[in-house]
Design a protein around this motif. Structure first.
Motif, PDB file in Angstrom:
ATOM      1  N   ALA A 182      -6.465   5.845   3.358  1.00  0.00           N
ATOM      2  CA  ALA A 182      -5.617   7.037   3.438  1.00  0.00           C
ATOM      3  C   ALA A 182      -4.753   7.208   2.187  1.00  0.00           C
ATOM      4  O   ALA A 182      -4.436   8.335   1.793  1.00  0.00           O
ATOM      5  CB  ALA A 182      -4.728   6.955   4.675  1.00  0.00           C
ATOM      6  N   ALA A 183      -4.394   6.086   1.562  1.00  0.00           N
ATOM      7  CA  ALA A 183      -3.512   6.132   0.391  1.00  0.00           C
ATOM      8  C   ALA A 183      -4.272   6.170  -0.932  1.00  0.00           C
ATOM      9  O   ALA A 183      -3.655   6.174  -1.998  1.00  0.00           O
ATOM     10  CB  ALA A 183      -2.579   4.922   0.399  1.00  0.00           C
TER      11      ALA A 183
ATOM     12  N   ARG B 272       2.310   5.465  -7.284  1.00  0.00           N
ATOM     13  CA  ARG B 272       1.092   5.595  -8.100  1.00  0.00           C
ATOM     14  C   ARG B 272       1.143   4.707  -9.342  1.00  0.00           C
ATOM     15  O   ARG B 272       0.460   4.970 -10.329  1.00  0.00           O
ATOM     16  CB  ARG B 272       0.828   7.058  -8.523  1.00  0.00           C
ATOM     17  N   SER B 273       1.934   3.643  -9.292  1.00  0.00           N
ATOM     18  CA  SER B 273       2.033   2.737 -10.445  1.00  0.00           C
ATOM     19  C   SER B 273       0.891   1.730 -10.474  1.00  0.00           C
ATOM     20  O   SER B 273       0.598   1.146 -11.520  1.00  0.00           O
ATOM     21  CB  SER B 273       3.380   2.006 -10.437  1.00  0.00           C
ATOM     22  N   PHE B 274       0.250   1.488  -9.336  1.00  0.00           N
ATOM     23  CA  PHE B 274      -0.942   0.635  -9.285  1.00  0.00           C
ATOM     24  C   PHE B 274      -1.823   1.152  -8.157  1.00  0.00           C
ATOM     25  O   PHE B 274      -1.361   1.885  -7.278  1.00  0.00           O
ATOM     26  CB  PHE B 274      -0.574  -0.839  -9.080  1.00  0.00           C
ATOM     27  N   SER B 275      -3.098   0.787  -8.183  1.00  0.00           N
ATOM     28  CA  SER B 275      -4.024   1.369  -7.202  1.00  0.00           C
ATOM     29  C   SER B 275      -4.927   0.344  -6.543  1.00  0.00           C
ATOM     30  O   SER B 275      -5.853   0.715  -5.820  1.00  0.00           O
ATOM     31  CB  SER B 275      -4.898   2.436  -7.874  1.00  0.00           C
ATOM     32  N   CYS B 276      -4.669  -0.955  -6.769  1.00  0.00           N
ATOM     33  CA  CYS B 276      -5.523  -1.995  -6.190  1.00  0.00           C
ATOM     34  C   CYS B 276      -4.663  -3.121  -5.630  1.00  0.00           C
ATOM     35  O   CYS B 276      -3.630  -3.474  -6.208  1.00  0.00           O
ATOM     36  CB  CYS B 276      -6.469  -2.580  -7.237  1.00  0.00           C
ATOM     37  N   ILE B 277      -5.113  -3.705  -4.521  1.00  0.00           N
ATOM     38  CA  ILE B 277      -4.458  -4.878  -3.960  1.00  0.00           C
ATOM     39  C   ILE B 277      -5.509  -5.933  -3.640  1.00  0.00           C
ATOM     40  O   ILE B 277      -6.686  -5.620  -3.450  1.00  0.00           O
ATOM     41  CB  ILE B 277      -3.654  -4.547  -2.684  1.00  0.00           C
ATOM     42  N   SER B 278      -5.065  -7.176  -3.584  1.00  0.00           N
ATOM     43  CA  SER B 278      -5.939  -8.285  -3.226  1.00  0.00           C
ATOM     44  C   SER B 278      -5.512  -8.830  -1.866  1.00  0.00           C
ATOM     45  O   SER B 278      -4.319  -8.931  -1.581  1.00  0.00           O
ATOM     46  CB  SER B 278      -5.829  -9.391  -4.285  1.00  0.00           C
TER      47      SER B 278
ATOM     48  N   ILE C 202      -5.077  -2.689   7.404  1.00  0.00           N
ATOM     49  CA  ILE C 202      -4.922  -2.705   5.947  1.00  0.00           C
ATOM     50  C   ILE C 202      -5.920  -1.750   5.291  1.00  0.00           C
ATOM     51  O   ILE C 202      -5.559  -0.932   4.437  1.00  0.00           O
ATOM     52  CB  ILE C 202      -5.100  -4.143   5.422  1.00  0.00           C
ATOM     53  N   CYS C 203      -7.185  -1.856   5.680  1.00  0.00           N
ATOM     54  CA  CYS C 203      -8.224  -1.029   5.053  1.00  0.00           C
ATOM     55  C   CYS C 203      -8.044   0.448   5.391  1.00  0.00           C
ATOM     56  O   CYS C 203      -8.261   1.321   4.536  1.00  0.00           O
ATOM     57  CB  CYS C 203      -9.610  -1.510   5.491  1.00  0.00           C
ATOM     58  N   ARG C 204      -7.634   0.741   6.617  1.00  0.00           N
ATOM     59  CA  ARG C 204      -7.399   2.133   7.015  1.00  0.00           C
ATOM     60  C   ARG C 204      -6.251   2.741   6.207  1.00  0.00           C
ATOM     61  O   ARG C 204      -6.353   3.867   5.720  1.00  0.00           O
ATOM     62  CB  ARG C 204      -7.084   2.198   8.515  1.00  0.00           C
TER      63      ARG C 204
ATOM     64  N   ILE D 157       0.841  -1.205   0.000  1.00  0.00           N
ATOM     65  CA  ILE D 157       0.000   0.000   0.000  1.00  0.00           C
ATOM     66  C   ILE D 157       0.871   1.249   0.000  1.00  0.00           C
ATOM     67  O   ILE D 157       0.601   2.217  -0.729  1.00  0.00           O
ATOM     68  CB  ILE D 157      -0.960  -0.016   1.205  1.00  0.00           C
ATOM     69  N   ALA D 158       1.932   1.239   0.819  1.00  0.00           N
ATOM     70  CA  ALA D 158       2.840   2.385   0.862  1.00  0.00           C
ATOM     71  C   ALA D 158       3.520   2.592  -0.491  1.00  0.00           C
ATOM     72  O   ALA D 158       3.678   3.727  -0.960  1.00  0.00           O
ATOM     73  CB  ALA D 158       3.887   2.185   1.954  1.00  0.00           C
TER      74      ALA D 158
END
Length: 399
Positions: free
Chosen positions: A183-184, A132-138, A177-179, A125-126
């Motif tokens: 924020a990011a 800003r190369s990706f914006s989603c995580i699983s 993780i969600c928080r 996430i950091a």
């Protein structure tokens, strides 16, 4: 809270037959490797035997990592580290394909192992926030909490004090993780699991949506539409949130544990929780699309599917109904290494398309790779479709 509609141009026609777009990121050697792999995966008995042999070879310490790394791992994974995966992220971004980063290692069933997964996800996430190369995580909830506790909660059994403390730590990990993602400005897709674990996971997903989805869908819950109860669950979920300032994040998939669900239901003599006919699953998936589109003012939808008919159905509805905020409300996703004709042509036509990109050390990613191979063999027509497209492009390139 209703999100303001952003006027966006309607996309062009989705054409999954455009091979130059489909394989725009593939070198000749990558084409040949893909053809070899899909040829092998078209033989279910070979896939099963190969998976067992690979697992045994790694357990015995045999020198097979290099072979795995240069074949199936190379095709389906982004690298052993998140830094290696960045190369694939950037390559896809050049074709307007987004990334859902997926840490593929199987977590150790210990508190330290669960903490390690949380820490890895927080680092990702950091990285996403800064690059800003990706914006989603699983995120797999079984990666940050015990299966046995999820199963006990699913059965509505009372946890022991130690189990309750362990579950509270799982909830704390997920909240962290969600928080951080909120924020990011990152999106979190929570994976679905087997039916006998899922109820508490649904409850956790809904709680995280209540906390963090006020202005956009930070958290998405995943619904496996081969389950006979998921359409009813989706309708009930939307009703539960009525009047609340929450944007529901709903990711729909067909399902990953069909044979396992059927065998367990038969062995334990309870009604099978999944459809026995593919046509029923297809209808369930498209019904979920309809429900989400009817509630698009309160829902963000991710259609994560390799089914061309469902994708065509959704893209045609977007065009026919002039859904101008489709890029912020409707997402498409496929697995890295599969169905490039869908992902790349969706992106080229102006839709919000992404790939699930797994990464992780070769040995620990093997269970993930075996599941991918077995899923491929079980998808009706998947191997033939992949091979036919590869053959056409290889002939065009005169390979």
């Amino acid at each position: 809270m209703e999100q303001a509609t952003v006027t966006q141009p309607l996309p062009g026609r989705f054409d999954p037959e455009n091979l130059q777009v489909t394989f725009c990121n593939k070198t000749d050697s990558e084409m040949k490797l893909a053809y070899f792999l899909f040829s092998m995966m078209g033989k279910p008995a070979l896939v099963k035997a190969g998976g067992a042999a690979t697992t045994l070879a790694l357990r015995l310490g045999l020198p097979v990592k290099g072979l795995i790394r240069n074949t199936i791992y190379k095709h389906f994974c982004g690298g052993e580290t998140v830094e290696e995966a960045q190369k694939a992220v950037q390559k896809m971004a050049g074709a307007h394909v987004q990334t859902v980063l997926d840490y593929a290692a199987e977590a150790q069933d210990t508190e330290a192992g669960f903490d390690a997964v949380r820490d890895e996800v927080l680092r990702n996430i950091a990285l996403a926030r800064d690059s800003r190369s990706f914006s989603c995580i699983s995120v797999k909830l079984t990666g940050i909490g015990r299966n046995s506790i999820f199963n006990k909660l699913h059965l509505r059994k009372t946890l022991s004090p130690d189990e309750q403390a362990a579950y509270d730590r799982t909830t704390t990990r997920l909240d962290a993780i969600c928080r951080a993602a909120a924020a990011a400005d990152i999106t979190v897709y929570l994976d679905a699991e087997e039916s006998w674990l899922q109820n508490p996971m649904d409850e956790l997903a809904e709680e995280m949506m209540r906390r963090y989805n006020q202005n956009r869908a930070v958290v998405f819950n995943t619904l496996q539409m081969y389950r006979t109860d998921r359409v009813a669950y989706l309708k009930a979920c939307i009703r539960r949130f009525e009047g609340e300032p929450v944007i529901l994040g709903i990711k729909i998939v067909r399902g990953a544990y069909l044979e396992k669900e059927q065998l367990r239901a038969k062995a334990q003599d309870y009604p099978c929780p999944v459809f026995l006919r593919k046509a029923d699953t297809d209808k369930s998936f498209n019904d979920a699309i309809d429900i989400c589109l009817e509630n698009l003012h309160r829902v963000e939808l991710c259609a994560a599917t390799h089914n061309e008919q469902s994708i065509t159905y959704l893209t045609e509805r977007i065009q026919r109904e002039h859904i101008s905020n489709h890029r912020s409300r409707i997402h498409f996703s496929q697995l890295y290494g599969m169905s490039d004709n869908l992902t790349y042509n969706l992106a080229a036509a102006g839709y919000n398309a992404s790939k699930y990109l797994p990464y992780g050390e070769v040995a620990t990613a093997v269970p993930y790779l075996i599941r991918r191979a077995e899923e491929n063999t079980s998808i009706a027509g998947q191997m033939g479709r992949e091979l036919a497209l590869l053959q056409k492009e290889m002939r065009r390139r005169k390979l």
